[in-house]
Design an enzyme around this catalytic site. Structure first.
Site, PDB file in Angstrom:
ATOM      1  N   SER A 181      -5.303  -8.464   8.307  1.00 31.02           N
ATOM      2  CA  SER A 181      -4.798  -7.082   8.460  1.00 31.02           C
ATOM      3  C   SER A 181      -4.040  -7.151   9.811  1.00 31.02           C
ATOM      4  O   SER A 181      -4.760  -7.516  10.727  1.00 31.02           O
ATOM      5  CB  SER A 181      -5.876  -5.960   8.134  1.00 31.02           C
ATOM      6  OG  SER A 181      -5.313  -4.770   8.698  1.00 31.02           O
TER       7      SER A 181
ATOM      8  N   ASP B  80       0.637  -1.313  -0.049  1.00 34.22           N
ATOM      9  CA  ASP B  80      -0.036  -0.065  -0.181  1.00 34.22           C
ATOM     10  C   ASP B  80       0.798   1.418   0.116  1.00 34.22           C
ATOM     11  O   ASP B  80       0.672   2.134  -0.684  1.00 34.22           O
ATOM     12  CB  ASP B  80      -0.856   0.011   1.370  1.00 34.22           C
ATOM     13  CG  ASP B  80      -2.086  -0.894   1.367  1.00 34.22           C
ATOM     14  OD1 ASP B  80      -2.460  -1.355   0.225  1.00 34.22           O
ATOM     15  OD2 ASP B  80      -2.410  -1.383   2.163  1.00 34.22           O
TER      16      ASP B  80
ATOM     17  N   ASP C 138      -6.820   4.337  13.141  1.00 32.93           N
ATOM     18  CA  ASP C 138      -5.589   5.164  12.938  1.00 32.93           C
ATOM     19  C   ASP C 138      -5.446   6.316  12.196  1.00 32.93           C
ATOM     20  O   ASP C 138      -4.654   7.415  12.524  1.00 32.93           O
ATOM     21  CB  ASP C 138      -4.547   3.985  12.339  1.00 32.93           C
ATOM     22  CG  ASP C 138      -4.236   2.787  13.372  1.00 32.93           C
ATOM     23  OD1 ASP C 138      -4.219   3.091  14.551  1.00 32.93           O
ATOM     24  OD2 ASP C 138      -3.981   1.676  12.913  1.00 32.93           O
TER      25      ASP C 138
ATOM     26  N   ARG D 181       1.070   5.253  17.396  1.00 31.13           N
ATOM     27  CA  ARG D 181       0.527   6.154  16.497  1.00 31.13           C
ATOM     28  C   ARG D 181       1.180   7.560  16.895  1.00 31.13           C
ATOM     29  O   ARG D 181       1.475   8.315  15.871  1.00 31.13           O
ATOM     30  CB  ARG D 181      -1.214   6.148  16.225  1.00 31.13           C
ATOM     31  CG  ARG D 181      -1.459   4.735  15.634  1.00 31.13           C
ATOM     32  CD  ARG D 181      -0.509   4.383  14.418  1.00 31.13           C
ATOM     33  NE  ARG D 181      -1.255   3.158  13.868  1.00 31.13           N
ATOM     34  CZ  ARG D 181      -0.422   2.265  13.436  1.00 31.13           C
ATOM     35  NH1 ARG D 181       1.026   2.351  13.640  1.00 31.13           N
ATOM     36  NH2 ARG D 181      -0.756   1.348  13.007  1.00 31.13           N
TER      37      ARG D 181
HETATM   38  N1  ARG Z   1      -8.219  -2.291  16.706  1.00 28.98           N
HETATM   39  C1  ARG Z   1      -6.945  -1.922  16.922  1.00 28.98           C
HETATM   40  C2  ARG Z   1      -6.898  -0.310  17.244  1.00 28.98           C
HETATM   41  O1  ARG Z   1      -7.424   0.327  16.833  1.00 28.98           O
HETATM   42  C3  ARG Z   1      -5.907  -2.327  16.329  1.00 28.98           C
HETATM   43  C4  ARG Z   1      -5.792  -1.836  14.660  1.00 28.98           C
HETATM   44  C5  ARG Z   1      -4.670  -2.414  13.994  1.00 28.98           C
HETATM   45  N2  ARG Z   1      -4.697  -2.731  12.780  1.00 28.98           N
HETATM   46  C6  ARG Z   1      -4.821  -3.752  12.197  1.00 28.98           C
HETATM   47  N3  ARG Z   1      -4.600  -3.907  10.720  1.00 28.98           N
HETATM   48  N4  ARG Z   1      -5.046  -4.973  13.002  1.00 28.98           N
HETATM   49  O2  ARG Z   1      -5.817   0.216  18.150  1.00 28.98           O
END
Ligand code: ARG
Length: 430
Positions: free
Chosen positions: A179, A18, A127, A98
């Protein structure tokens, strides 16, 4: 919102398909120079050859920053001290990384004189919110572009073609059914078959932990804390990143830290996520055990409120808010006495507290004991109960004793013996 014509953009670059496509896409669609920033936050987040791949995708410069230590000391430890678990379950690994990445994006953007930063998040997750909000908190003058949110929507096959046409080197990993996001504090795994919350997560959703039933014989580890942060394992003082890595391997081998969570995203969606966080699970368990020994009942109660608030602010991307800063100040102060040792047994997927001790312990054996040497004044309990129970006695006197009102909507359980068949009464009597 675009305020000025963009000339240079700093893209958060993982080295995956990506973001590799995003480099070229940004150049073509926005006619900008792209500088990439790859942040190593541990846990295997740094892919091999990222720098080379960024350049092959058309970046004018590729930064690769090892931020593991800063991640642990400035983000993970404060969160651990606060016992902050989102909805009581998720150790927030992704959410904690993040603000750190956003901070570095801003640092590089300022150094490079860029007018915008970019990231590869979709328009459906948390995110994107975390990046956008953090960047704007740190530098309101920077624009944020998210190609996946504004038109770059290509399927995986289209992305592969897009890259091939432009000679962009792409990672040769086979498409994962999930993912995934990783850093040293945890692994987050979603989508695919996991989207059915009734289905048990298949074995391939897990990578860091063995199935608890396959774990070897239990072992014990002793963790030393100073001022609420872990500093040593089994008496050996370790730098923060090493300490986390060590517990990661040890915990993973014993099946510790699997979390299957249906959580509430910031954008209003419920989503099912599988987390693996062996080190986080062990350290949170140990930290809470030590707090139980060293903090007062009132502090513990208040800290639970703070923990929830801290977790929400982290999850919602409000790390750089004044409220978070001030709560952090409170937490740091409360941690001054959280020093000591905790023994944790790693037992087939469970991190079990086996013992704790502290020079600052509030536990007084002479007060607690039921044996010789009891220093507690039993007789004084009578006076204490007299005063403590006073409001209830007044209530019973004025409003009637509670037991007399069975049948009323608010009544407690009705008398038990009156409703029992005779045979039961007889049996009770014998
Ligand atoms: N749901 C979690 C959060 O918002 C993890 C998201 C991470 N992304 C993934 N592709 N699993 O912090």
């Amino acid at each position: 919102m675009k305020k000025t014509e963009m000339k240079r953009v700093v893209l958060a670059y993982s080295g995956g398909l990506d973001t590799s496509v995003a480099v070229a896409w940004l150049r073509e669609q926005h006619d900008v120079e792209v500088v990439t920033l790859t942040v190593d936050v541990g846990g295997g987040s740094l892919r091999e050859g990222v720098e080379r791949r960024a350049m092959s995708a058309g970046a004018s410069r590729a930064y690769v920053v090892d931020a593991r230590e800063r991640f642990v000391t400035d983000f993970v430890w404060p969160h651990l001290q606060a016992n902050a678990l989102y909805q009581g379950a998720y150790p927030l690994a992704t959410a904690l990384a993040r603000p750190l990445i956003a901070q570095l994006l801003v640092e590089v953007a300022q150094k490079e004189g860029a007018d915008a930063v970019a990231h590869g998040c979709t328009g459906k997750g948390n995110d994107q919110v975390r990046f956008d909000v953090a960047v704007h908190a740190l530098d309101p003058g920077l624009d944020v572009v998210a190609p996946m949110r504004v038109g770059m929507g290509l399927t995986r096959d289209q992305e592969i073609d897009y890259a091939a046409e432009r000679g962009i080197e792409i990672p040769i990993t086979k498409a994962s059914p999930y993912s995934i996001d990783v850093n040293l504090w945890g692994r987050s795994c979603e989508t695919g078959v996991l989207e059915d919350p009734w289905l048990a997560a298949p074995p391939d959703a897990y990578e860091w932990t063995v199935a608890p039933s396959d774990a070897p014989e239990p072992v014990e580890v002793t963790i030393t804390f100073e001022g609420g942060t872990p500093v040593a394992l089994d008496g050996e003082f370790l730098p923060p990143v090493h300490l986390v890595d060590r517990l990661h391997s040890l915990g993973g081998a014993h099946g510790i830290g699997r979390v299957d969570h249906v959580e509430d995203r910031l954008v209003g969606i419920k989503s099912r996520e599988i987390y693996e966080a062996p080190a986080a699970t062990i350290l949170h368990t140990a930290h809470r055990a030590l707090e139980g020994l060293t903090l007062s009942k009132d502090t513990l109660r208040f800290n639970r409120l703070v923990a929830d608030e801290h977790a929400r602010l982290t999850y919602d991307g409000l790390w750089f808010s004044a409220l978070h800063r001030d709560l952090r100040g409170y937490v740091a102060s409360s941690q001054r006495v959280v020093s000591g040792e905790v023994r944790i047994r790693l037992d087939h997927g469970a991190a079990v507290v086996a013992g704790r001790r502290s020079p600052l312990s509030l536990y007084d054996r002479n007060l607690a004991t039921y044996d010789e040497g009891d220093a507690f004044d039993h007789a004084s309990a009578v006076g204490f109960i007299e005063i403590f129970g006073l409001p209830l006695r007044v209530e019973a006197a004025r409003h009637g004793a509670v037991g007399k009102h069975h049948g009323a909507a608010w009544a407690w359980t009705p008398p038990l013996l009156a409703n029992m068949p005779a045979s039961v009464k007889d049996r009770e009597a014998t």
